[in-house]
Design a protein around this motif. Structure first.
Motif, PDB file in Angstrom:
ATOM      1  N   GLY A 206       0.788  -1.231   0.000  1.00  0.00           N
ATOM      2  CA  GLY A 206       0.000   0.000   0.000  1.00  0.00           C
ATOM      3  C   GLY A 206       0.816   1.275   0.000  1.00  0.00           C
ATOM      4  O   GLY A 206       0.243   2.379   0.026  1.00  0.00           O
ATOM      5  N   LEU A 207       2.137   1.182  -0.061  1.00  0.00           N
ATOM      6  CA  LEU A 207       2.967   2.387  -0.096  1.00  0.00           C
ATOM      7  C   LEU A 207       2.645   3.218  -1.332  1.00  0.00           C
ATOM      8  O   LEU A 207       2.404   2.679  -2.422  1.00  0.00           O
ATOM      9  CB  LEU A 207       4.446   2.005  -0.082  1.00  0.00           C
ATOM     10  CG  LEU A 207       4.988   1.498   1.263  1.00  0.00           C
ATOM     11  CD1 LEU A 207       6.355   0.854   1.083  1.00  0.00           C
ATOM     12  CD2 LEU A 207       5.077   2.639   2.274  1.00  0.00           C
ATOM     13  N   ARG A 208       2.697   4.529  -1.169  1.00  0.00           N
ATOM     14  CA  ARG A 208       2.276   5.432  -2.242  1.00  0.00           C
ATOM     15  C   ARG A 208       3.329   5.595  -3.321  1.00  0.00           C
ATOM     16  O   ARG A 208       3.005   5.666  -4.510  1.00  0.00           O
ATOM     17  CB  ARG A 208       1.937   6.807  -1.650  1.00  0.00           C
ATOM     18  CG  ARG A 208       1.347   7.787  -2.653  1.00  0.00           C
ATOM     19  CD  ARG A 208       1.093   9.141  -2.018  1.00  0.00           C
ATOM     20  NE  ARG A 208       2.338   9.827  -1.681  1.00  0.00           N
ATOM     21  CZ  ARG A 208       3.039  10.574  -2.552  1.00  0.00           C
ATOM     22  NH1 ARG A 208       2.622  10.706  -3.803  1.00  0.00           N
ATOM     23  NH2 ARG A 208       4.146  11.188  -2.166  1.00  0.00           N
ATOM     24  N   ARG A 209       4.598   5.694  -2.933  1.00  0.00           N
ATOM     25  CA  ARG A 209       5.631   6.065  -3.895  1.00  0.00           C
ATOM     26  C   ARG A 209       6.346   4.817  -4.443  1.00  0.00           C
ATOM     27  O   ARG A 209       7.119   4.167  -3.740  1.00  0.00           O
ATOM     28  CB  ARG A 209       6.649   7.009  -3.257  1.00  0.00           C
ATOM     29  CG  ARG A 209       6.048   8.353  -2.871  1.00  0.00           C
ATOM     30  CD  ARG A 209       7.127   9.390  -2.648  1.00  0.00           C
ATOM     31  NE  ARG A 209       7.981   9.085  -1.499  1.00  0.00           N
ATOM     32  CZ  ARG A 209       8.976   9.873  -1.095  1.00  0.00           C
ATOM     33  NH1 ARG A 209       9.253  10.986  -1.748  1.00  0.00           N
ATOM     34  NH2 ARG A 209       9.690   9.534  -0.034  1.00  0.00           N
ATOM     35  N   TRP A 210       6.038   4.512  -5.690  1.00  0.00           N
ATOM     36  CA  TRP A 210       6.707   3.448  -6.425  1.00  0.00           C
ATOM     37  C   TRP A 210       7.395   4.069  -7.640  1.00  0.00           C
ATOM     38  O   TRP A 210       6.858   4.987  -8.264  1.00  0.00           O
ATOM     39  CB  TRP A 210       5.703   2.400  -6.905  1.00  0.00           C
ATOM     40  CG  TRP A 210       5.076   1.565  -5.831  1.00  0.00           C
ATOM     41  CD1 TRP A 210       4.337   1.996  -4.770  1.00  0.00           C
ATOM     42  CD2 TRP A 210       5.127   0.142  -5.730  1.00  0.00           C
ATOM     43  NE1 TRP A 210       3.922   0.928  -4.005  1.00  0.00           N
ATOM     44  CE2 TRP A 210       4.390  -0.224  -4.572  1.00  0.00           C
ATOM     45  CE3 TRP A 210       5.719  -0.868  -6.495  1.00  0.00           C
ATOM     46  CZ2 TRP A 210       4.226  -1.561  -4.178  1.00  0.00           C
ATOM     47  CZ3 TRP A 210       5.557  -2.191  -6.103  1.00  0.00           C
ATOM     48  CH2 TRP A 210       4.828  -2.519  -4.963  1.00  0.00           C
ATOM     49  N   THR A 279      12.696  13.834   0.794  1.00  0.00           N
ATOM     50  CA  THR A 279      11.941  13.506   2.007  1.00  0.00           C
ATOM     51  C   THR A 279      11.572  12.031   2.062  1.00  0.00           C
ATOM     52  O   THR A 279      11.571  11.329   1.057  1.00  0.00           O
ATOM     53  CB  THR A 279      10.641  14.327   2.073  1.00  0.00           C
ATOM     54  OG1 THR A 279       9.884  14.074   0.893  1.00  0.00           O
ATOM     55  CG2 THR A 279      10.920  15.796   2.204  1.00  0.00           C
ATOM     56  N   LEU A 280      11.249  11.579   3.264  1.00  0.00           N
ATOM     57  CA  LEU A 280      10.615  10.285   3.455  1.00  0.00           C
ATOM     58  C   LEU A 280       9.228  10.507   4.030  1.00  0.00           C
ATOM     59  O   LEU A 280       9.020  11.425   4.826  1.00  0.00           O
ATOM     60  CB  LEU A 280      11.430   9.415   4.413  1.00  0.00           C
ATOM     61  CG  LEU A 280      12.756   8.868   3.881  1.00  0.00           C
ATOM     62  CD1 LEU A 280      13.485   8.106   4.988  1.00  0.00           C
ATOM     63  CD2 LEU A 280      12.534   7.974   2.677  1.00  0.00           C
ATOM     64  N   GLU A 281       8.284   9.660   3.635  1.00  0.00           N
ATOM     65  CA  GLU A 281       6.935   9.757   4.156  1.00  0.00           C
ATOM     66  C   GLU A 281       6.809   8.893   5.409  1.00  0.00           C
ATOM     67  O   GLU A 281       7.570   7.943   5.605  1.00  0.00           O
ATOM     68  CB  GLU A 281       5.936   9.324   3.083  1.00  0.00           C
ATOM     69  CG  GLU A 281       5.947  10.252   1.870  1.00  0.00           C
ATOM     70  CD  GLU A 281       4.910   9.884   0.828  1.00  0.00           C
ATOM     71  OE1 GLU A 281       4.317   8.779   0.935  1.00  0.00           O
ATOM     72  OE2 GLU A 281       4.689  10.696  -0.087  1.00  0.00           O
ATOM     73  N   PRO A 282       5.849   9.208   6.293  1.00  0.00           N
ATOM     74  CA  PRO A 282       5.716   8.454   7.549  1.00  0.00           C
ATOM     75  C   PRO A 282       5.617   6.952   7.355  1.00  0.00           C
ATOM     76  O   PRO A 282       6.243   6.171   8.081  1.00  0.00           O
ATOM     77  CB  PRO A 282       4.447   9.036   8.170  1.00  0.00           C
ATOM     78  CG  PRO A 282       4.390  10.434   7.641  1.00  0.00           C
ATOM     79  CD  PRO A 282       4.912  10.357   6.236  1.00  0.00           C
ATOM     80  N   GLY A 283       4.827   6.513   6.387  1.00  0.00           N
ATOM     81  CA  GLY A 283       4.686   5.083   6.162  1.00  0.00           C
ATOM     82  C   GLY A 283       5.985   4.427   5.739  1.00  0.00           C
ATOM     83  O   GLY A 283       6.246   3.256   6.070  1.00  0.00           O
ATOM     84  N   GLU A 284       6.812   5.154   4.999  1.00  0.00           N
ATOM     85  CA  GLU A 284       8.104   4.624   4.580  1.00  0.00           C
ATOM     86  C   GLU A 284       9.040   4.466   5.775  1.00  0.00           C
ATOM     87  O   GLU A 284       9.751   3.452   5.901  1.00  0.00           O
ATOM     88  CB  GLU A 284       8.713   5.552   3.531  1.00  0.00           C
ATOM     89  CG  GLU A 284       7.914   5.593   2.231  1.00  0.00           C
ATOM     90  CD  GLU A 284       8.339   6.702   1.293  1.00  0.00           C
ATOM     91  OE1 GLU A 284       8.106   6.574   0.078  1.00  0.00           O
ATOM     92  OE2 GLU A 284       8.898   7.721   1.773  1.00  0.00           O
TER      93      GLU A 284
END
Length: 354
Positions: A206-210, A279-284
């Motif tokens: 479900g991660l957003r950034r691929w 940046t990194l996102e919280p989920g990452e």
């Protein structure tokens, strides 16, 4: 590359064998296809034949002749990435493809083993990171280089050919098929990582950034300035690229900073370097400890499985095994909260786009 997981393919580009190209034949091929005269020297390689080609004027290049099991689409995918980086991120230090006499990025040789794709690339002069003294400054710059490379690949719309890459963290669970090759004293711990990965699979998928990622950002693929071994001057080996969560690229690279007594300081420096450009996102951030453990567990499983199958190449296959196991011990209980203590203030990065 088309290296597939053992669960889906029994013969792959890492298992294939081929007739050795003689030095004379390699030199003749370069002269015929590229119109260049010079001398060839064989280099070590696991999945293809790699040579140093020195042109008559002293300029060095890297000559690669793919093994006959290699999927041509995989090499076209790699070529596309290098061409994309040359146009979109020229400051990122990667090899450049040398066009053939006909202006093509590669050439297919007819051999007794079948078609084999030959490519000639510019030679990046530098010292491989694993041969240099490690430091926090070096880790910082390596981390930033990974972020810059990822930004350069962000808009690359090439797609790898169908099939699973064994070294893709996204397919960690496929290695359950060969985990019984791991020695008993290590098996329980790597199986625990597989279980943790399986429980977290919904969050991972479900991660957003691929995007397309390098997927093998390790000290054997990073070149540093010999006069200033904290400065990155080259990034090589794009054979493991995949379309995957962006954070997987960071997990792969971080996994090579975890085997020393000062691993926490080096990891902090690496992450700060990365975050100075992206940046990194919280989920990452939440998944990074698990994904780093997964990469280390993969290294252990694949090395022990393949060294049993190919004992003649054991030294090469097992070259990272000891450090992978040590790294896994060091972060076996690292939580997302523990990771955040390493870099408590995730900075807003400066713009790093070309």
């Amino acid at each position: 590359m088309t290296e597939r997981s053992p669960a889906t393919k029994k013969t792959d580009s890492m298992s294939a064998t081929w007739s050795t190209t003689t030095i004379a034949d390699a030199e003749a091929a370069v002269a015929d296809v590229y119109g260049l005269d010079g001398a060839v020297k064989r280099l070590s390689s696991e999945r293809d034949e790699t040579f140093l080609f020195t042109r008559a004027d002293g300029t060095d290049f890297v000559l690669k002749i793919a093994n006959p099991a290699e999927d041509p689409a995989a090499l076209e995918f790699q070529d596309g990435a290098l061409l994309h980086l040359a146009a979109a991120a020229p400051a990122v230090p990667v090899p450049r493809l040398v066009p053939t006499k006909g202006g093509e990025p590669s050439h297919t040789l007819s051999t007794a083993d079948g078609p084999r794709i030959m490519r000639l690339l510019t030679f990046l002069r530098g010292e491989l990171q694993y041969r240099t003294p490690a430091s926090e400054a070096q880790s910082h710059n390596v981390g930033r280089s990974l972020a810059e490379l990822g930004l350069g690949l962000e808009d690359y719309n090439g797609r790898p050919p169908a099939g699973k890459l064994m070294w893709d963290i996204s397919h960690t669970l496929d290695l359950a098929a060969v985990v019984d090759h791991v020695a008993p004293e290590r098996r329980a711990q790597v199986e625990a990582v597989l279980g943790e990965f399986e429980r977290s699979l919904p969050a991972i998928t479900g991660l957003r950034r691929w995007q397309i990622i390098h997927n093998d950002f390790n000290p054997h693929n990073i070149l540093l300035d010999p006069a200033a071994p904290t400065d990155v001057v080259g990034i090589i080996d794009f054979g493991d690229m995949v379309h995957a969560p962006l954070i997987n690229d960071l997990a792969v690279a971080v996994s090579y900073h975890l085997a020393t007594d000062n691993w926490a300081a080096r990891t902090r420096a690496f992450l700060e370097g990365f975050l100075s450009a992206r940046t990194l996102e919280p989920g990452e951030i939440e998944l990074l400890p698990l994904l780093a453990r997964s990469r280390l567990a993969m290294s252990i499983i694949i090395a022990e499985w393949r060294s049993a199958r190919f004992p003649e190449n054991r030294d090469y296959i097992m070259r990272n095994h000891v450090t992978a196991w040590q790294g896994l011990q060091n972060i076996s209980d690292l939580t997302p909260a523990g990771l955040k203590t390493l870099v408590p203030n995730f900075p807003r990065p400066e713009s790093c786009r070309w």
